[in-house]
Design an enzyme around this catalytic site. Structure first.
Site, PDB file in Angstrom:
ATOM      1  N   ASP A   1       0.776  -1.476  -0.094  1.00 43.21           N
ATOM      2  CA  ASP A   1      -0.102   0.257   0.173  1.00 43.21           C
ATOM      3  C   ASP A   1       0.938   0.966  -0.372  1.00 43.21           C
ATOM      4  O   ASP A   1       1.995   1.179  -0.149  1.00 43.21           O
ATOM      5  CB  ASP A   1      -0.741   0.317   1.266  1.00 43.21           C
ATOM      6  CG  ASP A   1      -0.219  -0.368   2.399  1.00 43.21           C
ATOM      7  OD1 ASP A   1       0.647  -0.028   2.485  1.00 43.21           O
ATOM      8  OD2 ASP A   1      -0.909  -1.435   3.298  1.00 43.21           O
TER       9      ASP A   1
ATOM     10  N   ASP B   1      -7.893  -3.015  14.451  1.00 42.11           N
ATOM     11  CA  ASP B   1      -9.244  -3.243  13.608  1.00 42.11           C
ATOM     12  C   ASP B   1      -9.318  -4.490  12.797  1.00 42.11           C
ATOM     13  O   ASP B   1     -10.002  -4.625  12.413  1.00 42.11           O
ATOM     14  CB  ASP B   1      -9.462  -2.004  13.301  1.00 42.11           C
ATOM     15  CG  ASP B   1      -8.903  -1.707  11.829  1.00 42.11           C
ATOM     16  OD1 ASP B   1      -7.881  -2.235  11.194  1.00 42.11           O
ATOM     17  OD2 ASP B   1      -8.989  -0.301  11.760  1.00 42.11           O
TER      18      ASP B   1
ATOM     19  N   HIS C   1      -7.452  -5.247   9.890  1.00 42.30           N
ATOM     20  CA  HIS C   1      -7.055  -4.526   8.452  1.00 42.30           C
ATOM     21  C   HIS C   1      -5.913  -5.401   8.438  1.00 42.30           C
ATOM     22  O   HIS C   1      -4.960  -5.579   9.089  1.00 42.30           O
ATOM     23  CB  HIS C   1      -7.146  -2.935   8.360  1.00 42.30           C
ATOM     24  CG  HIS C   1      -5.806  -1.814   8.811  1.00 42.30           C
ATOM     25  ND1 HIS C   1      -6.504  -1.424   9.865  1.00 42.30           N
ATOM     26  CD2 HIS C   1      -4.338  -2.159   8.852  1.00 42.30           C
ATOM     27  CE1 HIS C   1      -4.633  -0.631  10.214  1.00 42.30           C
ATOM     28  NE2 HIS C   1      -4.422  -1.228   9.606  1.00 42.30           N
TER      29      HIS C   1
ATOM     30  N   GLU D   1      -9.375  -1.486   4.843  1.00 42.40           N
ATOM     31  CA  GLU D   1     -10.370  -1.766   6.712  1.00 42.40           C
ATOM     32  C   GLU D   1     -11.591  -2.481   6.597  1.00 42.40           C
ATOM     33  O   GLU D   1     -12.317  -2.904   6.229  1.00 42.40           O
ATOM     34  CB  GLU D   1     -10.475   0.467   6.510  1.00 42.40           C
ATOM     35  CG  GLU D   1      -9.639   1.027   6.797  1.00 42.40           C
ATOM     36  CD  GLU D   1      -8.601   1.320   8.071  1.00 42.40           C
ATOM     37  OE1 GLU D   1      -9.254   0.460   8.877  1.00 42.40           O
ATOM     38  OE2 GLU D   1      -8.150   2.122   8.147  1.00 42.40           O
TER      39      GLU D   1
HETATM   40  C1  GLP Z   1      -0.553  -0.030   8.645  1.00 44.35           C
HETATM   41  C2  GLP Z   1      -0.001  -0.905   7.418  1.00 44.35           C
HETATM   42  C3  GLP Z   1      -0.406  -1.810   7.571  1.00 44.35           C
HETATM   43  C4  GLP Z   1       0.366  -2.929   8.955  1.00 44.35           C
HETATM   44  C5  GLP Z   1      -0.223  -2.263  10.166  1.00 44.35           C
HETATM   45  C6  GLP Z   1       0.264  -2.188  11.364  1.00 44.35           C
HETATM   46  O1  GLP Z   1      -1.630   0.805   8.682  1.00 44.35           O
HETATM   47  N1  GLP Z   1      -0.848  -0.283   6.276  1.00 44.35           N
HETATM   48  O2  GLP Z   1       0.623  -2.670   6.064  1.00 44.35           O
HETATM   49  O3  GLP Z   1      -0.186  -4.236   8.998  1.00 44.35           O
HETATM   50  O4  GLP Z   1      -0.388  -0.309   9.710  1.00 44.35           O
HETATM   51  O5  GLP Z   1       1.440  -1.499  12.125  1.00 44.35           O
HETATM   52  P1  GLP Z   1       1.969  -1.863  13.071  1.00 44.35           P
HETATM   53  O6  GLP Z   1       2.752  -3.606  11.934  1.00 44.35           O
HETATM   54  O7  GLP Z   1       3.287  -1.296  13.395  1.00 44.35           O
HETATM   55  O8  GLP Z   1       1.273  -2.272  14.126  1.00 44.35           O
END
Ligand code: GLP
Length: 261
Positions: A68, A137, A139, A144
């Protein structure tokens, strides 16, 4: 099926995943890697970079596709995923920059960026190993809650919770973009092997919904249940809400040697 591996800590999971990637690259020097951003996979990328150096592994043919990108954040911004993928994956591991792809978040071309990215992934032969983190959440990528389980790469509006979670990387929440372009759930499900990692108690509910809740758009990661080859690594804190935890532990500890990760 989804294999659940309960690890002692992030370092242990990162070592297993990094070793899996090394093995996969040695087997297929043109491996197509699906890259997640966020803090969760950073240790995997560091360990992989160090193994590549130590063992002198040729990664010049390895391809990478990020999940993304934020919309309308300049590529050079330190939180743009173009910047993050370059500084945490491409440079340290030594990938060929032209082989590493991130969806374009340029607002002026956003309407066609999704379809173009899908074409690029298809032309590469598809993602072999997709690394995934998970939002609190549920995702994955930036899909989302409510994202169609058949969705393809497209623009998504970020939830307030995701913007709040990601505000730690910006100087204030006002700087966090409100939109992102993300591979869809349908796109992610086409990768040959999904490897999701979740650490810490903030992820416990999302992990339980992902693995033991119904398959539903409200918890996008629950789509993993539809995938024939998914592996989920959780530490003790992220595993606290799992009902079937003893079974997962027993299965992994007693795994026959012929059964690969
Ligand atoms: C963002 C990214 C996701 C990731 C998520 C969790 O929203 N787009 O790909 O998995 O954060 O982040 P973290 O690994 O820092 O908890």
């Amino acid at each position: 099926m989804t294999e659940v591996v309960v690890v002692k800590n992030k370092a242990q999971a990162s070592r297993i995943v990094s070793d899996l990637l090394v093995k996969s690259i040695l087997k297929n020097p043109k491996l197509v890697l699906g890259l997640a951003t966020g803090s969760t996979p950073l240790e995997v990328y560091k360990m992989l970079a160090s193994s590549v150096k130590k063992q002198g592994i040729d990664v010049s043919g390895v391809r990478g596709f990020a999940l993304d990108e934020y919309v309308a954040l300049p590529k050079g911004h330190h939180e743009s995923y173009h910047f993050v993928i370059n500084s945490t994956v491409v440079q340290p591991i030594g990938l060929t920059p032209e082989n590493a792809h991130v969806p374009s978040g340029d607002a002026s071309t956003i309407q066609r960026a999704g379809a173009e990215y899908e074409e690029l992934i298809k032309a590469s032969g598809g993602v072999d190993v997709q690394i995934l983190g998970i939002g609190t959440d549920g995702h994955i990528g930036f899909n989302e809650p409510g994202s169609s389980l058949a969705s393809r790469t497209r623009i998504k509006t970020l939830t307030e919770q995701t913007r709040l979670n990601n505000a730690q990387f910006f100087s204030s929440i006002d700087e966090v973009p409100s939109h992102a372009i993300t591979q869809g759930i349908g796109t992610i499900l086409e990768a040959r092997h999904l490897v999701l990692m979740a650490f810490g108690s903030a992820k416990a509910k999302a992990v339980a919904n992902t693995l033991e809740g119904p398959v539903c758009a409200f918890c996008p990661a629950s789509a993993l249940q539809l995938h024939p080859h998914a592996t989920v690594f959780v530490d003790q804190d992220a595993a606290t809400e799992l009902q079937n935890i003893d079974y997962y532990k027993w299965s992994y500890e007693n795994k026959p040697s012929w059964q690969e990760l």
